[in-house]
Design an enzyme around this catalytic site. Sequence first.
Site, mmCIF file in Angstrom:
data_model
loop_
_atom_site.group_PDB
_atom_site.id
_atom_site.type_symbol
_atom_site.label_atom_id
_atom_site.label_comp_id
_atom_site.label_asym_id
_atom_site.label_seq_id
_atom_site.Cartn_x
_atom_site.Cartn_y
_atom_site.Cartn_z
ATOM 1 C CG LEU A 1 -1.297 2.186 -4.756
ATOM 2 C CD1 LEU A 1 -1.131 2.201 -6.270
ATOM 3 C CD2 LEU A 1 -2.524 1.381 -4.346
ATOM 4 C CE1 TYR A 2 -3.262 4.245 -1.015
ATOM 5 C CE2 TYR A 2 -2.172 3.643 1.031
ATOM 6 C CZ TYR A 2 -3.276 3.577 0.207
ATOM 7 O OH TYR A 2 -4.377 2.861 0.578
ATOM 8 N NE ARG A 3 6.031 8.000 0.792
ATOM 9 C CZ ARG A 3 5.491 8.819 1.671
ATOM 10 N NH1 ARG A 3 4.519 9.631 1.316
ATOM 11 N NH2 ARG A 3 5.918 8.861 2.898
ATOM 12 C CB ALA B 1 -0.937 -0.006 1.204
#
Length: 194
Positions: free
Chosen positions: A159-161, A156
């Site tokens: 993904l966010y980065r 996660a």
Amino acid sequence: MTATSSSQCDRDRVVELSAEQLRARLTEAVQVYIAAMGYPPGTAQQRAPMWSAHMLRPGWRCIGAFNSRDELTAIGYGYLGGPGQWWHEQVRRGMLARFSPDHVAAWTNDYFELTELHVRPDCQGGGLGEAVLRRLLRGAPGQAVLLSTPEGPTRAWKLYRRLGFDDLLRDYRFTGDPRPFAVLGRRLPLEPEH
């Protein structure tokens, strides 16, 4: 990925779900959440009513991913965050302890709260989370999107980065949960996938 897990986790159907459609599959959706987060089965008794209440909030949107056997493999939803909501009040309090009121207002006055984004553990690592997130944020209301995620190196986080989320709070403790969380945010819209 083996042929079996590929057929169980294909993403031939990533679709928007109405509140009625999610209610019909709420038990299955909460099971995806429990498996992805590693929570005990009893967690469902607390989460299902909460998810039902969230469906009534302004700007609520939900995306589900289904495999060819019509099994839910990923779920994501959110809504407009605002005063009086538990998460909003917790995040605002944490940010005000560290930042100016103007900075806090710039992030918390008009945002889409990414409340849940979960992929079945046997389906993680193949881009399904990103597909659900991109579809969810396409057309989401608000000038920004905010979320919280447990601290630590996870898929996660990557993904966010990769999608440009920045730190708003790190090592934050929500009331009632001893684990450290990060609160992340980014401006909307999301850039198109390349």
